[in-house]
Scaffold this motif. Structure first.
Motif, PDB file in Angstrom:
ATOM      1  N   HIS A 174       5.726   1.619   4.911  1.00 13.85           N
ATOM      2  CA  HIS A 174       5.244   2.850   4.548  1.00 13.85           C
ATOM      3  C   HIS A 174       4.353   2.305   2.720  1.00 13.85           C
ATOM      4  CE1 HIS A 174       4.985   6.645   4.428  1.00 13.85           C
ATOM      5  NE2 HIS A 174       5.119   7.023   3.581  1.00 13.85           N
ATOM      6  N   LEU A 175       3.275   3.263   2.939  1.00 11.37           N
ATOM      7  CA  LEU A 175       2.815   2.643   1.493  1.00 11.37           C
ATOM      8  C   LEU A 175       3.417   4.551   0.453  1.00 11.37           C
ATOM      9  CD1 LEU A 175      -0.692   1.274   2.676  1.00 11.37           C
ATOM     10  CD2 LEU A 175       1.045   0.202   1.344  1.00 11.37           C
ATOM     11  N   SER A 176       3.958   3.750  -0.351  1.00  8.95           N
ATOM     12  CA  SER A 176       4.226   4.868  -0.865  1.00  8.95           C
ATOM     13  C   SER A 176       3.655   4.424  -2.112  1.00  8.95           C
ATOM     14  CB  SER A 176       5.953   4.833  -0.970  1.00  8.95           C
ATOM     15  OG  SER A 176       7.070   4.866  -0.403  1.00  8.95           O
ATOM     16  N   PRO A 177       2.720   5.975  -2.699  1.00  8.83           N
ATOM     17  CA  PRO A 177       1.727   5.671  -3.861  1.00  8.83           C
ATOM     18  C   PRO A 177       2.961   5.992  -5.414  1.00  8.83           C
ATOM     19  CG  PRO A 177       1.880   8.180  -3.089  1.00  8.83           C
ATOM     20  CD  PRO A 177       2.842   7.267  -2.586  1.00  8.83           C
ATOM     21  N   SER A 236      -2.603  -7.852  -8.091  1.00 12.59           N
ATOM     22  CA  SER A 236      -3.316  -9.406  -8.236  1.00 12.59           C
ATOM     23  C   SER A 236      -3.899  -9.751  -7.032  1.00 12.59           C
ATOM     24  CB  SER A 236      -1.813  -9.957  -7.768  1.00 12.59           C
ATOM     25  OG  SER A 236      -1.255  -9.622  -6.526  1.00 12.59           O
ATOM     26  N   ILE A 237      -3.934  -9.205  -6.070  1.00 12.01           N
ATOM     27  CA  ILE A 237      -5.292  -9.356  -5.309  1.00 12.01           C
ATOM     28  C   ILE A 237      -7.166  -8.806  -5.692  1.00 12.01           C
ATOM     29  CG2 ILE A 237      -6.094  -8.069  -2.921  1.00 12.01           C
ATOM     30  CD1 ILE A 237      -3.895  -7.775  -2.791  1.00 12.01           C
ATOM     31  N   CYS A 238      -7.130  -7.815  -5.936  1.00 13.00           N
ATOM     32  CA  CYS A 238      -8.614  -8.373  -7.122  1.00 13.00           C
ATOM     33  C   CYS A 238      -8.611  -8.137  -7.982  1.00 13.00           C
ATOM     34  CB  CYS A 238      -9.026  -6.667  -7.007  1.00 13.00           C
ATOM     35  SG  CYS A 238      -8.305  -5.603  -7.733  1.00 13.00           S
ATOM     36  N   LEU A 239      -6.633  -8.651  -8.705  1.00 17.78           N
ATOM     37  CA  LEU A 239      -7.306  -8.499 -10.465  1.00 17.78           C
ATOM     38  C   LEU A 239      -8.415  -8.498 -11.456  1.00 17.78           C
ATOM     39  CD1 LEU A 239      -8.379 -12.785 -10.443  1.00 17.78           C
ATOM     40  CD2 LEU A 239      -5.704 -11.742  -9.962  1.00 17.78           C
ATOM     41  N   SER A 240      -8.045  -6.560 -10.528  1.00 20.81           N
ATOM     42  CA  SER A 240      -8.492  -5.865 -11.667  1.00 20.81           C
ATOM     43  C   SER A 240      -7.617  -4.786 -11.308  1.00 20.81           C
ATOM     44  CB  SER A 240      -9.958  -5.190 -10.801  1.00 20.81           C
ATOM     45  OG  SER A 240     -10.792  -5.737 -11.006  1.00 20.81           O
ATOM     46  N   ILE A 241      -7.912  -3.532 -12.972  1.00 25.40           N
ATOM     47  CA  ILE A 241      -6.907  -2.221 -13.291  1.00 25.40           C
ATOM     48  C   ILE A 241      -6.929  -1.517 -11.641  1.00 25.40           C
ATOM     49  CG2 ILE A 241      -6.302  -0.661 -14.193  1.00 25.40           C
ATOM     50  CD1 ILE A 241      -6.637  -3.125 -15.807  1.00 25.40           C
ATOM     51  N   TYR A 242      -4.870  -1.665 -11.429  1.00 21.59           N
ATOM     52  CA  TYR A 242      -5.212  -0.827 -10.429  1.00 21.59           C
ATOM     53  C   TYR A 242      -5.788   0.965  -9.676  1.00 21.59           C
ATOM     54  CZ  TYR A 242      -0.909  -3.114 -10.496  1.00 21.59           C
ATOM     55  OH  TYR A 242       0.675  -3.905 -10.096  1.00 21.59           O
ATOM     56  N   GLN A 243      -6.569   0.426  -8.765  1.00 19.95           N
ATOM     57  CA  GLN A 243      -7.079   1.823  -7.821  1.00 19.95           C
ATOM     58  C   GLN A 243      -6.457   2.480  -7.432  1.00 19.95           C
ATOM     59  OE1 GLN A 243      -9.902   3.591  -8.889  1.00 19.95           O
ATOM     60  NE2 GLN A 243      -9.426   2.064 -10.839  1.00 19.95           N
ATOM     61  N   ASP A 244      -5.736   3.174  -7.461  1.00 23.06           N
ATOM     62  CA  ASP A 244      -4.280   4.359  -5.947  1.00 23.06           C
ATOM     63  C   ASP A 244      -3.302   3.071  -6.418  1.00 23.06           C
ATOM     64  OD1 ASP A 244      -3.561   5.833  -4.638  1.00 23.06           O
ATOM     65  OD2 ASP A 244      -4.418   5.210  -3.101  1.00 23.06           O
ATOM     66  N   PRO A 245      -2.707   2.586  -7.237  1.00 22.47           N
ATOM     67  CA  PRO A 245      -1.633   2.048  -6.595  1.00 22.47           C
ATOM     68  C   PRO A 245       0.263   2.377  -5.722  1.00 22.47           C
ATOM     69  CG  PRO A 245      -1.485   2.981  -9.010  1.00 22.47           C
ATOM     70  CD  PRO A 245      -2.689   3.660  -8.374  1.00 22.47           C
ATOM     71  N   VAL A 246      -0.020   1.736  -4.983  1.00 27.25           N
ATOM     72  CA  VAL A 246       1.378   1.419  -3.864  1.00 27.25           C
ATOM     73  C   VAL A 246       2.235   1.038  -3.703  1.00 27.25           C
ATOM     74  CG1 VAL A 246      -0.474   3.446  -2.392  1.00 27.25           C
ATOM     75  CG2 VAL A 246      -0.004   0.150  -1.917  1.00 27.25           C
TER      76      VAL A 246
END
Length: 280
Positions: free
Chosen positions: A61-64, A12-22
């Motif tokens: 904490h960012l969890s992949p 929802s930030i870049c409006l592109s397909i997730y890259q390394d989603p967390v």
């Protein structure tokens, strides 16, 4: 179906397909780079929030999300756009339009009357309609997996929040334990505790929790620590009955840990936690 799945895979930030989603404590996902840059812009305000629900976090904490990463990878590998274009466009050979074949390997139309057969000899070739139906079926399964994963993530978060507000997690903790954000009360995190939860249930905070054999409500809990022998013993101070023993030699200093939790009385404790010392 394609549009529905793609919408679920957009940051929802870049409006592109997730890259390394967390994820980081709520049910929303973002690209690691996107959420990191978003938080860097908030450093001056001293807060970090979720761009979707605006929930703030002190030290998230960012969890992949491995499952979501796999779904994104599978989606990216689908030759869906090429198949849709093939269904709408004219065939390369007007004399052989009835030969509706599609090469999944090359993501292109195939006419064995005009093309060199050797070009697709080792490739996966099928009809356009069958290719579209197969990929649509796989995408439907992937979408269901994504929805189940999000549901499980939300349920796990709700359970964690309920445990944090309804438990009363007493014991000792290493001096190096984390004191910010969401705290996991586990030996591997430096916490050695017993908890009261779900009313009058008692457990030791092992991994997973160990249910304690307690017949009546605990009013006084004794904690005995022999640091040099690596013994931490919990007992019922009213009748001196044993509750649980941790056995581990700790290289770090340990300190008392208390968490009174919250009751259902508007988030306030009905009964205060009282600490008594024992003279030996």
């Amino acid at each position: 179906m394609a549009c529905c799945l793609k919408d679920e895979l957009l940051c929802s930030i870049c409006l592109s397909i997730y890259q390394d989603p967390v994820s980081f404590g709520c049910e929303h996902y973002f690209c690691r780079k996107c959420i990191t840059e978003h938080w860097s812009r908030q450093e001056l305000h001293g807060t970090r929030d979720c761009p979707e629900c605006r929930r703030t976090f002190a030290d998230p904490h960012l969890s992949p999300s491995l499952k979501l990463s796999n779904i994104v990878e599978r989606y990216s590998a689908f030759p869906l756009d090429a198949i849709l274009n093939a269904q709408r466009s004219s065939y390369p050979c007007k004399d052989h339009e009835k030969v509706k074949l599609f090469c999944l390997t090359d993501k292109s139309l195939v006419c064995f009357f005009c093309d060199e057969p050797a070009l697709h000899e080792q490739h996966q070739v099928t009809t356009i309609d069958e290719a579209f139906e197969e990929i649509q079926r796989e995408m439907k399964e992937q979408l269901a997996t994504l929805q189940d994963s999000e549901k499980g993530h939300t349920e796990a978060l709700q359970l964690l929040q309920r445990q944090l507000t309804e438990t009363k997690m007493i014991g000792v903790a290493h001096e190096t334990v984390s004191r910010k954000g969401s705290i996991q009360i586990q030996p591997s995190r430096g916490f050695y505790c017993i908890v009261m939860h779900d009313g009058n249930q008692y457990s030791a905070c092992t991994e997973p929790w160990t249910r304690l054999n307690v017949k009546s409500k605990l009013e006084k809990v004794g904690v005995y620590l022999d640091y040099h022998k690596g013994l931490l013993i919990f007992y019922n101070a009213d009748d001196m009955s044993w509750l649980y023993t941790y056995r581990e030699n700790s290289p770090a200093k340990v300190f008392p840990y208390f968490s009174p939790g919250q009751s259902h009385a508007n988030g306030k404790n009905v009964q205060p936690l009282r600490i008594n010392t024992v003279r030996l």
